[in-house]
Design a protein around this motif. Structure first.
Motif, PDB file in Angstrom:
ATOM      1  N   GLY A 250      44.053 -26.054  20.341  1.00  0.00           N
ATOM      2  CA  GLY A 250      44.231 -26.852  19.139  1.00  0.00           C
ATOM      3  C   GLY A 250      45.198 -26.233  18.161  1.00  0.00           C
ATOM      4  N   ALA A 251      45.174 -26.745  16.921  1.00  0.00           N
ATOM      5  CA  ALA A 251      46.156 -26.364  15.902  1.00  0.00           C
ATOM      6  C   ALA A 251      46.111 -24.875  15.572  1.00  0.00           C
ATOM      7  CB  ALA A 251      45.934 -27.197  14.635  1.00  0.00           C
ATOM      8  N   GLU A 252      44.921 -24.291  15.580  1.00  0.00           N
ATOM      9  CA  GLU A 252      44.809 -22.871  15.206  1.00  0.00           C
ATOM     10  C   GLU A 252      45.522 -21.984  16.232  1.00  0.00           C
ATOM     11  OE1 GLU A 252      41.335 -19.523  14.322  1.00  0.00           O
ATOM     12  OE2 GLU A 252      40.861 -21.666  14.201  1.00  0.00           O
ATOM     13  N   GLU A 253      45.298 -22.243  17.508  1.00  0.00           N
ATOM     14  CA  GLU A 253      45.968 -21.452  18.540  1.00  0.00           C
ATOM     15  C   GLU A 253      47.474 -21.707  18.515  1.00  0.00           C
ATOM     16  OE1 GLU A 253      45.802 -20.446  23.348  1.00  0.00           O
ATOM     17  OE2 GLU A 253      44.724 -22.194  22.569  1.00  0.00           O
ATOM     18  N   GLN A 254      47.843 -22.955  18.292  1.00  0.00           N
ATOM     19  CA  GLN A 254      49.265 -23.287  18.227  1.00  0.00           C
ATOM     20  C   GLN A 254      49.953 -22.512  17.105  1.00  0.00           C
ATOM     21  OE1 GLN A 254      50.902 -27.098  16.508  1.00  0.00           O
ATOM     22  NE2 GLN A 254      51.075 -27.619  18.698  1.00  0.00           N
ATOM     23  N   ALA A 255      49.345 -22.508  15.925  1.00  0.00           N
ATOM     24  CA  ALA A 255      49.924 -21.800  14.778  1.00  0.00           C
ATOM     25  C   ALA A 255      49.989 -20.300  15.036  1.00  0.00           C
ATOM     26  CB  ALA A 255      49.107 -22.096  13.526  1.00  0.00           C
ATOM     27  N   MET A 256      48.949 -19.761  15.687  1.00  0.00           N
ATOM     28  CA  MET A 256      48.920 -18.325  15.977  1.00  0.00           C
ATOM     29  C   MET A 256      50.061 -17.935  16.904  1.00  0.00           C
ATOM     30  SD  MET A 256      45.997 -16.122  17.960  1.00  0.00           S
ATOM     31  CE  MET A 256      46.468 -16.938  19.504  1.00  0.00           C
ATOM     32  N   LEU A 257      50.295 -18.739  17.943  1.00  0.00           N
ATOM     33  CA  LEU A 257      51.357 -18.444  18.897  1.00  0.00           C
ATOM     34  C   LEU A 257      52.725 -18.516  18.234  1.00  0.00           C
ATOM     35  CD1 LEU A 257      49.958 -20.421  21.953  1.00  0.00           C
ATOM     36  CD2 LEU A 257      50.252 -17.934  21.823  1.00  0.00           C
ATOM     37  N   ILE A 258      52.932 -19.527  17.421  1.00  0.00           N
ATOM     38  CA  ILE A 258      54.231 -19.680  16.745  1.00  0.00           C
ATOM     39  C   ILE A 258      54.469 -18.524  15.780  1.00  0.00           C
ATOM     40  CG2 ILE A 258      55.540 -21.131  15.153  1.00  0.00           C
ATOM     41  CD1 ILE A 258      54.158 -23.561  16.492  1.00  0.00           C
ATOM     42  N   GLU A 259      53.416 -18.103  15.085  1.00  0.00           N
ATOM     43  CA  GLU A 259      53.553 -16.954  14.183  1.00  0.00           C
ATOM     44  C   GLU A 259      53.847 -15.681  14.969  1.00  0.00           C
ATOM     45  OE1 GLU A 259      51.047 -14.556  10.703  1.00  0.00           O
ATOM     46  OE2 GLU A 259      50.183 -16.316  11.693  1.00  0.00           O
ATOM     47  N   LEU A 260      53.248 -15.575  16.149  1.00  0.00           N
ATOM     48  CA  LEU A 260      53.447 -14.392  16.989  1.00  0.00           C
ATOM     49  C   LEU A 260      54.881 -14.279  17.471  1.00  0.00           C
ATOM     50  CD1 LEU A 260      52.080 -12.019  18.627  1.00  0.00           C
ATOM     51  CD2 LEU A 260      51.804 -13.684  20.479  1.00  0.00           C
ATOM     52  N   ASP A 263      60.474 -17.692  18.134  1.00  0.00           N
ATOM     53  CA  ASP A 263      61.620 -18.010  18.983  1.00  0.00           C
ATOM     54  C   ASP A 263      61.170 -18.601  20.320  1.00  0.00           C
ATOM     55  OD1 ASP A 263      63.505 -17.098  17.142  1.00  0.00           O
ATOM     56  OD2 ASP A 263      63.406 -15.049  17.905  1.00  0.00           O
ATOM     57  N   ARG A 264      59.978 -18.188  20.770  1.00  0.00           N
ATOM     58  CA  ARG A 264      59.512 -18.594  22.106  1.00  0.00           C
ATOM     59  C   ARG A 264      58.580 -19.809  22.058  1.00  0.00           C
ATOM     60  NH1 ARG A 264      60.231 -15.501  26.208  1.00  0.00           N
ATOM     61  NH2 ARG A 264      60.473 -13.743  24.782  1.00  0.00           N
ATOM     62  N   TYR A 265      57.669 -19.827  21.098  1.00  0.00           N
ATOM     63  CA  TYR A 265      56.664 -20.893  21.023  1.00  0.00           C
ATOM     64  C   TYR A 265      57.029 -21.891  19.932  1.00  0.00           C
ATOM     65  CZ  TYR A 265      53.912 -17.555  23.746  1.00  0.00           C
ATOM     66  OH  TYR A 265      53.486 -16.681  24.719  1.00  0.00           O
ATOM     67  N   TYR A 266      56.704 -23.163  20.152  1.00  0.00           N
ATOM     68  CA  TYR A 266      56.976 -24.180  19.134  1.00  0.00           C
ATOM     69  C   TYR A 266      56.039 -25.366  19.316  1.00  0.00           C
ATOM     70  CZ  TYR A 266      59.510 -26.793  22.767  1.00  0.00           C
ATOM     71  OH  TYR A 266      59.842 -27.490  23.902  1.00  0.00           O
ATOM     72  N   ARG A 267      55.958 -26.184  18.277  1.00  0.00           N
ATOM     73  CA  ARG A 267      55.127 -27.390  18.306  1.00  0.00           C
ATOM     74  C   ARG A 267      55.968 -28.522  18.887  1.00  0.00           C
ATOM     75  NH1 ARG A 267      53.419 -31.997  15.524  1.00  0.00           N
ATOM     76  NH2 ARG A 267      51.143 -32.168  15.281  1.00  0.00           N
ATOM     77  N   PRO A 268      55.634 -29.006  20.078  1.00  0.00           N
ATOM     78  CA  PRO A 268      56.466 -30.047  20.694  1.00  0.00           C
ATOM     79  C   PRO A 268      56.282 -31.395  20.000  1.00  0.00           C
ATOM     80  CG  PRO A 268      54.571 -29.551  22.088  1.00  0.00           C
ATOM     81  CD  PRO A 268      54.522 -28.574  20.961  1.00  0.00           C
ATOM     82  N   ALA A 269      57.400 -32.032  19.709  1.00  0.00           N
ATOM     83  CA  ALA A 269      57.361 -33.338  19.040  1.00  0.00           C
ATOM     84  C   ALA A 269      56.609 -34.345  19.898  1.00  0.00           C
ATOM     85  CB  ALA A 269      58.776 -33.829  18.768  1.00  0.00           C
ATOM     86  N   TYR A 270      55.784 -35.169  19.224  1.00  0.00           N
ATOM     87  CA  TYR A 270      55.064 -36.287  19.857  1.00  0.00           C
ATOM     88  C   TYR A 270      53.906 -35.845  20.752  1.00  0.00           C
ATOM     89  CZ  TYR A 270      59.465 -38.400  18.412  1.00  0.00           C
ATOM     90  OH  TYR A 270      60.575 -38.780  17.685  1.00  0.00           O
ATOM     91  N   PHE A 271      53.594 -34.549  20.794  1.00  0.00           N
ATOM     92  CA  PHE A 271      52.505 -34.097  21.654  1.00  0.00           C
ATOM     93  C   PHE A 271      51.276 -33.639  20.870  1.00  0.00           C
ATOM     94  CE2 PHE A 271      55.587 -34.353  24.952  1.00  0.00           C
ATOM     95  CZ  PHE A 271      54.894 -34.380  26.155  1.00  0.00           C
ATOM     96  N   GLY A 272      51.414 -33.436  19.579  1.00  0.00           N
ATOM     97  CA  GLY A 272      50.265 -33.076  18.771  1.00  0.00           C
ATOM     98  C   GLY A 272      49.882 -31.617  18.861  1.00  0.00           C
ATOM     99  N   ASP A 273      48.685 -31.323  18.300  1.00  0.00           N
ATOM    100  CA  ASP A 273      48.242 -29.935  18.174  1.00  0.00           C
ATOM    101  C   ASP A 273      47.623 -29.377  19.446  1.00  0.00           C
ATOM    102  OD1 ASP A 273      49.010 -29.953  15.506  1.00  0.00           O
ATOM    103  OD2 ASP A 273      47.039 -30.641  14.823  1.00  0.00           O
ATOM    104  N   GLY A 274      47.369 -30.229  20.425  1.00  0.00           N
ATOM    105  CA  GLY A 274      46.724 -29.766  21.646  1.00  0.00           C
ATOM    106  C   GLY A 274      47.691 -29.225  22.689  1.00  0.00           C
ATOM    107  N   TRP A 275      48.955 -29.125  22.345  1.00  0.00           N
ATOM    108  CA  TRP A 275      49.975 -28.636  23.271  1.00  0.00           C
ATOM    109  C   TRP A 275      50.854 -27.612  22.557  1.00  0.00           C
ATOM    110  CZ3 TRP A 275      50.545 -30.498  28.348  1.00  0.00           C
ATOM    111  CH2 TRP A 275      49.751 -31.592  28.673  1.00  0.00           C
ATOM    112  N   VAL A 276      51.459 -26.721  23.338  1.00  0.00           N
ATOM    113  CA  VAL A 276      52.444 -25.802  22.794  1.00  0.00           C
ATOM    114  C   VAL A 276      53.647 -25.768  23.732  1.00  0.00           C
ATOM    115  CG1 VAL A 276      51.637 -23.682  23.931  1.00  0.00           C
ATOM    116  CG2 VAL A 276      52.768 -23.536  21.703  1.00  0.00           C
TER     117      VAL A 276
END
Length: 316
Positions: A250-260, A263-276
């Motif tokens: 979910g959103a918490e893991e997604q935000a954690m990965l992007i903060e980590l 350059d490598r991780y991002y929130r994919p458009a149109y896929f929501g918080d359940g994907w990275v």
């Protein structure tokens, strides 16, 4: 697209290093030489690199065991942000640990048509055997000396009266042609969408009951007649990225990965918080980690019975 960062390790004159260096000056070359290292502080090739503005590092291996010296070399490579290593007349047998650290990212050039004549005195062996051709090979470095997969070769005719020295001189011309273009092709494939898709496909399709279809114009992977667990995206909606999309909590893991690693991780458009999204086009993809991401994403959507079978298989 950023150029791949390459280090060259030498022990002597560095003529193959120089060939790689001058090829890298071309605007369309996909790599830059960022470091030339040597186990011989007096290696003439170091002066060539320094004159061309390439960083150098050298230290005699004398008095150090193989593992200790290779650890020091590895530290210098990491400090320089190196992605690939090219051995060019580096007269050291590498420790297994060092080879493992650079597995799939280290090349060597060898003066024979491998698998013929590994090791030393290759030209003498080719002449003594009555071969019509000597030559050179570029191969991926593995723990066995000169045993890694061959990427490219150039045969060089052996003529009447050839000695090891005269044959070596012509083979050296061939090496200077072969190594730069082989290295360029090798580092470029790490950013090639076709190559990246093939790697993802191999990992995804190895999972139980996986299949591949196209969805939203992208290759995607799911369980047969079930949900999707991964998408391969290339410049989706003009974002300029080649990436793998996998399921997360979910959103918490997604935000954690992007903060980590933004350059490598991002929130994919149109896929929501359940994907990275995980970038694959940075040139340093950890394919073991990608395999684990695919496995976890598969588990997130797999029926309990099928997931249970994977758990049983993992125990064995």
């Amino acid at each position: 697209m950023a150029k791949a960062r390459v280090a060259v390790l030498i022990s002597g004159a560095g003529t193959n290093m120089a060939a790689l260096l001058y090829a890298a000056k071309a605007a369309d070359c996909p790599y830059d030489l960022v470091l030339v290292g040597s186990n011989n502080p007096d290696a003439p090739g170091l002066a060539i690199a320094e004159a061309e503005g390439v960083a150098t590092w050298s230290l005699s291996h004398k008095g150090l065991n193989r593992e200790a010296f290779d650890t020091l070399v590895d530290e210098q490579l990491r400090k320089s942000g190196v992605e690939f290593v090219a051995l060019a007349g580096y007269m050291r047998i590498l420790s297994d640990d060092f080879v493992a650290r650079w597995a799939g990212r280290m090349l060597n050039i060898h003066p024979s048509l491998l698998p013929k004549y590994t090791g030393l005195n290759t030209h003498d062996q080719a002449i003594d055997a009555g071969d019509a051709f000597g030559g050179c090979s570029v191969h991926i470095v593995t723990p066995g000396v000169d045993e890694g997969p061959v990427l490219a070769q150039t045969p060089v005719a052996i003529v009447a009266g050839d000695t090891a020295d005269t044959l070596a001189e012509r083979v050296r011309f061939a090496e200077h042609q072969l190594y730069p273009r082989t290295l360029a092709a090798f580092v470029a494939r790490e950013r090639s969408p076709d190559y990246l898709l093939d790697r993802v496909r191999d990992l995804a399709m190895a999972l139980p009951e996986a299949d591949e279809v196209s969805s939203h114009g992208m290759p995607c992977f799911g369980i047969v007649k079930g949900k999707k667990f991964a998408y391969f995206t290339q410049d989706h909606h003009g974002d300029g990225k080649t990436a793998l999309l996998v399921k997360i909590s979910g959103a918490e893991e997604q935000a954690m990965l992007i903060e980590l690693d933004a350059d490598r991780y991002y929130r994919p458009a149109y896929f929501g918080d359940g994907w990275v999204g995980i970038r694959l086009d940075l040139g340093d993809t950890d394919w073991d980690a990608i395999g684990e991401w695919l496995r976890k994403s598969w588990l997130a959507i797999a029926p309990k019975k099928l997931a249970g079978l994977m758990g049983i298989a993992d125990e064995f």
